[in-house]
Design a protein around this motif. Structure first.
Motif, PDB file in Angstrom:
ATOM      1  N   ARG A  94       0.842  -1.210   0.000  1.00 36.54           N
ATOM      2  CA  ARG A  94       0.000   0.000   0.000  1.00 36.54           C
ATOM      3  C   ARG A  94       0.871   1.252   0.000  1.00 36.54           C
ATOM      4  O   ARG A  94       1.835   1.327   0.776  1.00 36.54           O
ATOM      5  CB  ARG A  94      -0.883   0.044   1.260  1.00 36.54           C
ATOM      6  CG  ARG A  94      -1.809  -1.140   1.414  1.00 36.54           C
ATOM      7  CD  ARG A  94      -2.639  -1.040   2.689  1.00 36.54           C
ATOM      8  NE  ARG A  94      -3.298  -2.311   2.964  1.00 36.54           N
ATOM      9  CZ  ARG A  94      -4.524  -2.630   2.521  1.00 36.54           C
ATOM     10  NH1 ARG A  94      -5.218  -1.775   1.818  1.00 36.54           N
ATOM     11  NH2 ARG A  94      -5.043  -3.818   2.803  1.00 36.54           N
ATOM     12  N   GLY A  99      -9.508   0.944   1.444  1.00 40.57           N
ATOM     13  CA  GLY A  99     -10.016  -0.407   1.658  1.00 40.57           C
ATOM     14  C   GLY A  99      -9.900  -0.885   3.080  1.00 40.57           C
ATOM     15  O   GLY A  99     -10.260  -0.171   4.021  1.00 40.57           O
ATOM     16  N   SER A 100      -9.399  -2.118   3.242  1.00 40.57           N
ATOM     17  CA  SER A 100      -9.368  -2.724   4.579  1.00 40.57           C
ATOM     18  C   SER A 100      -8.403  -1.996   5.518  1.00 40.57           C
ATOM     19  O   SER A 100      -8.577  -2.047   6.741  1.00 40.57           O
ATOM     20  CB  SER A 100      -9.018  -4.212   4.488  1.00 40.57           C
ATOM     21  OG  SER A 100      -7.678  -4.391   4.084  1.00 40.57           O
ATOM     22  N   ASP A 175      -2.786   0.805  -4.028  1.00 42.39           N
ATOM     23  CA  ASP A 175      -2.358  -0.459  -3.405  1.00 42.39           C
ATOM     24  C   ASP A 175      -2.565  -1.595  -4.400  1.00 42.39           C
ATOM     25  O   ASP A 175      -3.170  -1.397  -5.464  1.00 42.39           O
ATOM     26  CB  ASP A 175      -3.095  -0.724  -2.075  1.00 42.39           C
ATOM     27  CG  ASP A 175      -4.609  -0.772  -2.233  1.00 42.39           C
ATOM     28  OD1 ASP A 175      -5.087  -1.142  -3.327  1.00 42.39           O
ATOM     29  OD2 ASP A 175      -5.329  -0.436  -1.284  1.00 42.39           O
ATOM     30  N   PHE A 176      -2.061  -2.762  -4.072  1.00 44.18           N
ATOM     31  CA  PHE A 176      -2.253  -3.926  -4.950  1.00 44.18           C
ATOM     32  C   PHE A 176      -1.891  -5.200  -4.208  1.00 44.18           C
ATOM     33  O   PHE A 176      -1.232  -5.169  -3.169  1.00 44.18           O
ATOM     34  CB  PHE A 176      -1.409  -3.815  -6.231  1.00 44.18           C
ATOM     35  CG  PHE A 176       0.073  -3.656  -5.991  1.00 44.18           C
ATOM     36  CD1 PHE A 176       0.621  -2.409  -5.766  1.00 44.18           C
ATOM     37  CD2 PHE A 176       0.916  -4.761  -5.985  1.00 44.18           C
ATOM     38  CE1 PHE A 176       1.986  -2.253  -5.537  1.00 44.18           C
ATOM     39  CE2 PHE A 176       2.275  -4.618  -5.761  1.00 44.18           C
ATOM     40  CZ  PHE A 176       2.815  -3.361  -5.536  1.00 44.18           C
ATOM     41  N   LYS A 177      -2.340  -6.312  -4.797  1.00 43.81           N
ATOM     42  CA  LYS A 177      -2.092  -7.638  -4.241  1.00 43.81           C
ATOM     43  C   LYS A 177      -1.290  -8.471  -5.231  1.00 43.81           C
ATOM     44  O   LYS A 177      -1.609  -8.492  -6.429  1.00 43.81           O
ATOM     45  CB  LYS A 177      -3.434  -8.317  -3.958  1.00 43.81           C
ATOM     46  CG  LYS A 177      -3.365  -9.663  -3.286  1.00 43.81           C
ATOM     47  CD  LYS A 177      -3.442 -10.844  -4.200  1.00 43.81           C
ATOM     48  CE  LYS A 177      -4.671 -10.933  -5.030  1.00 43.81           C
ATOM     49  NZ  LYS A 177      -4.671 -12.128  -5.930  1.00 43.81           N
ATOM     50  N   ASP A 197      -8.518  -5.746 -11.163  1.00 46.25           N
ATOM     51  CA  ASP A 197      -9.117  -6.590 -10.111  1.00 46.25           C
ATOM     52  C   ASP A 197      -8.235  -6.623  -8.870  1.00 46.25           C
ATOM     53  O   ASP A 197      -8.726  -6.863  -7.762  1.00 46.25           O
ATOM     54  CB  ASP A 197      -9.247  -8.047 -10.595  1.00 46.25           C
ATOM     55  CG  ASP A 197     -10.489  -8.296 -11.432  1.00 46.25           C
ATOM     56  OD1 ASP A 197     -11.049  -7.317 -11.960  1.00 46.25           O
ATOM     57  OD2 ASP A 197     -10.893  -9.470 -11.549  1.00 46.25           O
ATOM     58  N   THR A 198      -6.933  -6.455  -9.065  1.00 46.62           N
ATOM     59  CA  THR A 198      -5.985  -6.696  -7.965  1.00 46.62           C
ATOM     60  C   THR A 198      -5.209  -5.447  -7.546  1.00 46.62           C
ATOM     61  O   THR A 198      -4.298  -5.540  -6.716  1.00 46.62           O
ATOM     62  CB  THR A 198      -4.982  -7.802  -8.364  1.00 46.62           C
ATOM     63  OG1 THR A 198      -4.222  -7.343  -9.494  1.00 46.62           O
ATOM     64  CG2 THR A 198      -5.675  -9.113  -8.720  1.00 46.62           C
ATOM     65  N   CYS A 199      -5.540  -4.313  -8.171  1.00 44.21           N
ATOM     66  CA  CYS A 199      -4.874  -3.041  -7.837  1.00 44.21           C
ATOM     67  C   CYS A 199      -5.939  -1.981  -7.567  1.00 44.21           C
ATOM     68  O   CYS A 199      -7.015  -2.044  -8.158  1.00 44.21           O
ATOM     69  CB  CYS A 199      -4.044  -2.525  -9.008  1.00 44.21           C
ATOM     70  SG  CYS A 199      -2.766  -3.615  -9.615  1.00 44.21           S
ATOM     71  N   ARG A 200      -5.610  -0.993  -6.747  1.00 48.22           N
ATOM     72  CA  ARG A 200      -6.431   0.228  -6.717  1.00 48.22           C
ATOM     73  C   ARG A 200      -5.700   1.289  -7.528  1.00 48.22           C
ATOM     74  O   ARG A 200      -4.520   1.577  -7.258  1.00 48.22           O
ATOM     75  CB  ARG A 200      -6.675   0.718  -5.280  1.00 48.22           C
ATOM     76  CG  ARG A 200      -7.691  -0.105  -4.539  1.00 48.22           C
ATOM     77  CD  ARG A 200      -8.237   0.572  -3.285  1.00 48.22           C
ATOM     78  NE  ARG A 200      -9.308  -0.238  -2.720  1.00 48.22           N
ATOM     79  CZ  ARG A 200      -9.116  -1.178  -1.794  1.00 48.22           C
ATOM     80  NH1 ARG A 200      -7.917  -1.387  -1.279  1.00 48.22           N
ATOM     81  NH2 ARG A 200     -10.137  -1.889  -1.357  1.00 48.22           N
ATOM     82  N   ARG A 216     -17.099  -3.485  -6.425  1.00 45.64           N
ATOM     83  CA  ARG A 216     -17.274  -3.821  -5.005  1.00 45.64           C
ATOM     84  C   ARG A 216     -18.266  -2.884  -4.320  1.00 45.64           C
ATOM     85  O   ARG A 216     -19.047  -3.306  -3.487  1.00 45.64           O
ATOM     86  CB  ARG A 216     -15.931  -3.730  -4.257  1.00 45.64           C
ATOM     87  CG  ARG A 216     -14.870  -4.725  -4.699  1.00 45.64           C
ATOM     88  CD  ARG A 216     -13.660  -4.707  -3.749  1.00 45.64           C
ATOM     89  NE  ARG A 216     -12.571  -5.526  -4.254  1.00 45.64           N
ATOM     90  CZ  ARG A 216     -11.516  -5.023  -4.929  1.00 45.64           C
ATOM     91  NH1 ARG A 216     -11.410  -3.714  -5.135  1.00 45.64           N
ATOM     92  NH2 ARG A 216     -10.571  -5.827  -5.367  1.00 45.64           N
TER      93      ARG A 216
HETATM   94  P1  TMP Z   1      -8.023  -4.501   0.759  1.00 47.63           P
HETATM   95  O1  TMP Z   1      -7.872  -3.034   1.067  1.00 47.63           O
HETATM   96  O2  TMP Z   1      -9.455  -4.925   0.589  1.00 47.63           O
HETATM   97  O3  TMP Z   1      -7.296  -5.354   1.758  1.00 47.63           O
HETATM   98  O4  TMP Z   1      -7.339  -4.759  -0.656  1.00 47.63           O
HETATM   99  C1  TMP Z   1      -5.993  -4.432  -0.882  1.00 47.63           C
HETATM  100  C2  TMP Z   1      -5.642  -4.656  -2.340  1.00 47.63           C
HETATM  101  O5  TMP Z   1      -5.703  -6.029  -2.661  1.00 47.63           O
HETATM  102  C3  TMP Z   1      -6.580  -3.964  -3.330  1.00 47.63           C
HETATM  103  O6  TMP Z   1      -5.780  -3.402  -4.371  1.00 47.63           O
HETATM  104  C4  TMP Z   1      -7.451  -5.053  -3.885  1.00 47.63           C
HETATM  105  C5  TMP Z   1      -6.601  -6.284  -3.746  1.00 47.63           C
HETATM  106  N1  TMP Z   1      -7.364  -7.478  -3.411  1.00 47.63           N
HETATM  107  C6  TMP Z   1      -7.298  -8.588  -4.234  1.00 47.63           C
HETATM  108  O7  TMP Z   1      -6.630  -8.581  -5.253  1.00 47.63           O
HETATM  109  N2  TMP Z   1      -8.008  -9.705  -3.867  1.00 47.63           N
HETATM  110  C7  TMP Z   1      -8.760  -9.772  -2.745  1.00 47.63           C
HETATM  111  O8  TMP Z   1      -9.392 -10.803  -2.489  1.00 47.63           O
HETATM  112  C8  TMP Z   1      -8.811  -8.607  -1.891  1.00 47.63           C
HETATM  113  C9  TMP Z   1      -9.621  -8.630  -0.648  1.00 47.63           C
HETATM  114  C10 TMP Z   1      -8.091  -7.507  -2.270  1.00 47.63           C
END
Ligand code: TMP
Length: 240
Positions: A94, A99-100, A175-177, A197-200, A216
């Motif tokens: 991040r 998000g979370s 942020d991203f995953k 899907d996996t980045c903001r 979402r």
């Molecule tokens: P979060 O703020 O919901 O924890 O998400 C952090 C980042 O991770 C955001 O860019 C979205 C990504 N993400 C995924 O790729 N897969 C997931 O299942 C979740 C919850 C978040």
């Protein structure tokens, strides 16, 4: 490369065997889920965009010294990748609160951090992907200490490269995953996907969300946002 038997179907992708035991084909779907599968929907054209965006970004990262599973884009939705065993960690970087992070720590979205944060979730749908730290990951034998060091080094490097790339496209990487995998020789490589899907991804000028948060949070204009972020990428990726 001929598509063999379907090995796995996830929430957003299917995985197929090939005649080469070291290679797989991933096929991106338009299906979208959120909140551990509780919310379901379709984002028309998402599979094509996520496939092409993820491949373009992984190609760029390879050039910058981050090894990835990417081998070859086969068509709009399908890509040949190296077979890995996935390290069951979701690695989240991040740069800005959202998000979370905002929810868990009671802060507003949009606070720019002095330095990026890293966190790990245990990739386990039945448990709801709980947040863990490195010690938990070692206790659960999800990875070795050396693998965790490598993963952290690559994750921060990916952040620097993606931040730079998106900035040049007028987009702020919030942020991203990431997910990493082990090749058959044990080498760690970046796997899964890098996509809206996996980045903001926020428009740098207006703050407009150009990512899956539109789905979402029922913000509308989901398909348009995916198309817009892909247009931005395509304008800049050649020089990157
Ligand atoms: P979060 O703020 O919901 O924890 O998400 C952090 C980042 O991770 C955001 O860019 C979205 C990504 N993400 C995924 O790729 N897969 C997931 O299942 C979740 C919850 C978040």
């Amino acid at each position: 490369m001929k598509k063999g038997a379907q090995l796995y179907e996830g929430k957003a992708k299917k995985v197929y065997a090939t005649e080469d035991p070291e290679l797989l084909i991933v096929s991106y779907k338009d299906d979208a889920t959120a909140f551990n599968g509780l919310k379901r929907g379709t984002i028309e054209g998402k599979g094509v965009i996520n496939n092409k965006m993820s491949n373009a970004l992984m190609r760029m990262l390879e050039k910058r010294g981050v090894p990835t599973h990417f081998v070859e884009e086969l068509n709009d939705r399908e890509t040949l990748v190296k077979k890995v065993s996935i390290v069951p960690l979701e690695v989240i970087i991040r740069n800005i609160s959202a998000g979370s992070f905002a929810k868990n720590y009671g802060v507003e979205e949009g606070i720019v951090f002095d330095a990026p944060t890293i966190e790990f979730s245990y990739k386990n749908d039945a448990l709801g992907d709980p947040l863990i730290n490195e010690y938990h990951a070692l206790a659960l034998k999800l990875a070795t200490p050396k693998e965790i060091e490598t993963i952290k080094r690559y994750a921060f490097k990916v952040n620097e490269e993606l931040k730079k790339f998106w900035l040049s496209s007028g987009v702020t990487l919030v942020d991203f995953k990431l997910e990493f995998g082990r090749l058959s020789d044990g080498k760690i490589v970046l796997a899964d996907e890098i996509s809206p899907d996996t980045c903001r991804l926020w428009d740098s000028a207006t703050g407009k969300k150009l990512d899956k948060d539109r789905f979402r949070r029922d913000l509308g204009g989901v398909e348009d946002a995916y198309r817009e972020i892909m247009d931005r990428l395509e304008k800049n990726i050649e020089e990157a």
